[in-house]
Every structure is written in C-alpha cells, then in structure tokens.
Design a protein around this motif. Structure first.
Motif, PDB file in Angstrom:
ATOM      1  N   PRO A 135       0.783  -1.237   0.000  1.00 53.18           N
ATOM      2  CA  PRO A 135       0.000   0.000   0.000  1.00 53.18           C
ATOM      3  C   PRO A 135       0.816   1.289   0.000  1.00 53.18           C
ATOM      4  CG  PRO A 135      -0.050  -1.020   2.162  1.00 53.18           C
ATOM      5  CD  PRO A 135       0.658  -1.974   1.245  1.00 53.18           C
ATOM      6  N   ARG A 136       2.101   1.197   0.268  1.00 52.17           N
ATOM      7  CA  ARG A 136       2.929   2.408   0.303  1.00 52.17           C
ATOM      8  C   ARG A 136       4.271   2.128  -0.379  1.00 52.17           C
ATOM      9  NH1 ARG A 136       1.620   0.296   5.148  1.00 52.17           N
ATOM     10  NH2 ARG A 136       3.302  -0.626   6.316  1.00 52.17           N
ATOM     11  N   LYS A 137       5.106   3.137  -0.474  1.00 47.91           N
ATOM     12  CA  LYS A 137       6.398   2.976  -1.130  1.00 47.91           C
ATOM     13  C   LYS A 137       7.253   1.962  -0.353  1.00 47.91           C
ATOM     14  CE  LYS A 137      10.472   5.419  -2.618  1.00 47.91           C
ATOM     15  NZ  LYS A 137      11.327   6.554  -2.425  1.00 47.91           N
ATOM     16  N   PRO A 138       7.777   0.932  -1.024  1.00 49.13           N
ATOM     17  CA  PRO A 138       8.605  -0.064  -0.345  1.00 49.13           C
ATOM     18  C   PRO A 138       9.876   0.571   0.226  1.00 49.13           C
ATOM     19  CG  PRO A 138       8.001  -0.827  -2.533  1.00 49.13           C
ATOM     20  CD  PRO A 138       7.577   0.594  -2.420  1.00 49.13           C
ATOM     21  N   ASP A 139      10.143   0.273   1.480  1.00 48.82           N
ATOM     22  CA  ASP A 139      11.314   0.829   2.152  1.00 48.82           C
ATOM     23  C   ASP A 139      11.794  -0.172   3.193  1.00 48.82           C
ATOM     24  OD1 ASP A 139      13.251   2.460   3.249  1.00 48.82           O
ATOM     25  OD2 ASP A 139      11.845   3.731   4.348  1.00 48.82           O
ATOM     26  N   ARG A 140      13.083  -0.547   3.136  1.00 43.38           N
ATOM     27  CA  ARG A 140      13.624  -1.513   4.097  1.00 43.38           C
ATOM     28  C   ARG A 140      13.589  -0.989   5.529  1.00 43.38           C
ATOM     29  NH1 ARG A 140      14.226  -6.763   4.010  1.00 43.38           N
ATOM     30  NH2 ARG A 140      16.130  -6.758   5.196  1.00 43.38           N
ATOM     31  N   ASN A 141      13.416   0.286   5.733  1.00 45.70           N
ATOM     32  CA  ASN A 141      13.302   0.825   7.091  1.00 45.70           C
ATOM     33  C   ASN A 141      11.910   0.599   7.669  1.00 45.70           C
ATOM     34  OD1 ASN A 141      15.944   1.743   7.085  1.00 45.70           O
ATOM     35  ND2 ASN A 141      15.371   3.673   6.147  1.00 45.70           N
ATOM     36  N   ASP A 142      10.938   0.261   6.836  1.00 43.43           N
ATOM     37  CA  ASP A 142       9.585  -0.048   7.290  1.00 43.43           C
ATOM     38  C   ASP A 142       9.576  -1.482   7.828  1.00 43.43           C
ATOM     39  OD1 ASP A 142       6.889  -0.430   7.661  1.00 43.43           O
ATOM     40  OD2 ASP A 142       6.348  -0.200   5.555  1.00 43.43           O
ATOM     41  N   PRO A 143       9.291  -1.670   9.128  1.00 41.89           N
ATOM     42  CA  PRO A 143       9.378  -3.009   9.712  1.00 41.89           C
ATOM     43  C   PRO A 143       8.418  -4.015   9.080  1.00 41.89           C
ATOM     44  CG  PRO A 143       8.572  -1.426  11.335  1.00 41.89           C
ATOM     45  CD  PRO A 143       8.938  -0.663  10.117  1.00 41.89           C
ATOM     46  N   GLU A 144       7.234  -3.596   8.684  1.00 43.18           N
ATOM     47  CA  GLU A 144       6.290  -4.520   8.049  1.00 43.18           C
ATOM     48  C   GLU A 144       6.810  -4.980   6.694  1.00 43.18           C
ATOM     49  OE1 GLU A 144       2.215  -3.206   7.964  1.00 43.18           O
ATOM     50  OE2 GLU A 144       2.541  -2.060   9.804  1.00 43.18           O
ATOM     51  N   PHE A 145       7.383  -4.065   5.934  1.00 41.73           N
ATOM     52  CA  PHE A 145       7.925  -4.424   4.625  1.00 41.73           C
ATOM     53  C   PHE A 145       9.143  -5.329   4.790  1.00 41.73           C
ATOM     54  CE2 PHE A 145      10.850  -3.716   1.084  1.00 41.73           C
ATOM     55  CZ  PHE A 145      10.042  -4.147   0.037  1.00 41.73           C
ATOM     56  N   ASP A 162       9.487  -8.957   3.236  1.00 45.86           N
ATOM     57  CA  ASP A 162      10.604  -9.191   2.326  1.00 45.86           C
ATOM     58  C   ASP A 162      11.460 -10.365   2.798  1.00 45.86           C
ATOM     59  OD1 ASP A 162      12.229  -8.553   0.075  1.00 45.86           O
ATOM     60  OD2 ASP A 162      13.645  -7.554   1.421  1.00 45.86           O
ATOM     61  N   ASP A 163      11.731 -10.439   4.082  1.00 44.02           N
ATOM     62  CA  ASP A 163      12.524 -11.548   4.621  1.00 44.02           C
ATOM     63  C   ASP A 163      11.804 -12.888   4.454  1.00 44.02           C
ATOM     64  OD1 ASP A 163      14.521  -9.810   5.299  1.00 44.02           O
ATOM     65  OD2 ASP A 163      14.088  -9.798   7.443  1.00 44.02           O
ATOM     66  N   ARG A 164      10.497 -12.891   4.656  1.00 46.35           N
ATOM     67  CA  ARG A 164       9.737 -14.137   4.505  1.00 46.35           C
ATOM     68  C   ARG A 164       9.644 -14.563   3.042  1.00 46.35           C
ATOM     69  NH1 ARG A 164       5.359 -14.541   9.315  1.00 46.35           N
ATOM     70  NH2 ARG A 164       6.857 -14.101  10.958  1.00 46.35           N
ATOM     71  N   MET A 165       9.501 -13.616   2.128  1.00 45.55           N
ATOM     72  CA  MET A 165       9.502 -13.968   0.701  1.00 45.55           C
ATOM     73  C   MET A 165      10.877 -14.491   0.286  1.00 45.55           C
ATOM     74  SD  MET A 165       7.042 -11.205  -1.221  1.00 45.55           S
ATOM     75  CE  MET A 165       8.131  -9.834  -0.959  1.00 45.55           C
ATOM     76  N   ASN A 166      11.928 -13.890   0.812  1.00 43.59           N
ATOM     77  CA  ASN A 166      13.286 -14.347   0.540  1.00 43.59           C
ATOM     78  C   ASN A 166      13.461 -15.783   1.034  1.00 43.59           C
ATOM     79  OD1 ASN A 166      15.978 -14.472  -0.029  1.00 43.59           O
ATOM     80  ND2 ASN A 166      16.602 -12.931   1.444  1.00 43.59           N
ATOM     81  N   PHE A 167      12.951 -16.087   2.228  1.00 43.13           N
ATOM     82  CA  PHE A 167      13.027 -17.441   2.769  1.00 43.13           C
ATOM     83  C   PHE A 167      12.249 -18.410   1.880  1.00 43.13           C
ATOM     84  CE2 PHE A 167      11.317 -20.777   5.576  1.00 43.13           C
ATOM     85  CZ  PHE A 167      12.512 -21.367   5.953  1.00 43.13           C
ATOM     86  N   ALA A 168      11.079 -18.012   1.420  1.00 43.04           N
ATOM     87  CA  ALA A 168      10.278 -18.878   0.549  1.00 43.04           C
ATOM     88  C   ALA A 168      11.010 -19.179  -0.754  1.00 43.04           C
ATOM     89  CB  ALA A 168       8.925 -18.226   0.267  1.00 43.04           C
ATOM     90  N   ILE A 187      14.451 -15.883  10.839  1.00 43.00           N
ATOM     91  CA  ILE A 187      13.346 -15.098  10.275  1.00 43.00           C
ATOM     92  C   ILE A 187      12.103 -15.149  11.161  1.00 43.00           C
ATOM     93  CG2 ILE A 187      11.715 -14.962   8.337  1.00 43.00           C
ATOM     94  CD1 ILE A 187      14.502 -13.925   7.720  1.00 43.00           C
ATOM     95  N   PHE A 188      11.739 -16.338  11.624  1.00 45.76           N
ATOM     96  CA  PHE A 188      10.466 -16.500  12.321  1.00 45.76           C
ATOM     97  C   PHE A 188      10.557 -16.345  13.836  1.00 45.76           C
ATOM     98  CE2 PHE A 188       9.893 -18.871   8.329  1.00 45.76           C
ATOM     99  CZ  PHE A 188       8.828 -18.161   7.822  1.00 45.76           C
TER     100      PHE A 188
END
Length: 88
Positions: free
Chosen positions: A6-16, A20-26, A71-72
């Motif tokens: 919903p917003r601009k992707p930013d690694r400083n955003d904890p939700e993003f 991102d880490d979970r998609m990387n793990f997948a 990650i988890f």
C-alpha cells in the motif's frame, strides 16, 4: 493477482522488512526443493552410489533451518529511524 504493497517499499519499514525476509526465505526453500529433487532424481535414475548427496541435503536443510529460525523467531522488526542511521 499479486499482492500490492500500500505504500512505497522501504527496508526501514518493519512490516515491509518482515514480508521481504519471509519472501526471501520462501524463494530459498523453493530453490532447495527444486535442486534437491533433481539431485536425488538423477541419483536414483542412474543407480549411482553418491554418498555426498546425503551430506549436501543435510547441510542445505541445516542452513534452511537456521535461516527459518532467524526469520520466524529471532528477527526483531523494529522501525529503524533515519536519525539513528545518520548518528553513526
């Protein structure tokens, strides 16, 4: 339809960062599954005696488990403020 952020992707955003880490793990799990199944398929197809396949599979599973635990369980997704980055 792929999910939308919903917003601009930013690694400083904890939700993003968490997503991102979970998609990387997948992706890592998918690469492991594909590579490992090919390895064992050719081992069984050629009736080869490859003792190293057990070590490759075990080592790779161990790395995936460590990655998954980080990650988890261990990862701390707290907002990184830009002020704390500029102080360093």
């Amino acid at each position: 339809m792929p999910p939308r952020w919903p917003r601009k992707p930013d690694r400083n955003d904890p939700e993003f960062r968490k997503l991102d880490d979970r998609m990387n793990f997948a992706i890592h799990v998918a690469i492991f599954a594909a590579s490992n199944s090919i390895l064992w398929f050719f081992r069984n197809l050629t009736v080869a005696n490859w003792p190293w396949t057990i070590w490759v599979t075990g080592g790779w599973v161990s790395l995936l488990l460590i990655h998954g635990v980080y990650i988890f369980v261990l990862a701390d997704y707290v907002a990184i403020s830009k002020d704390s980055i500029s102080d360093n």
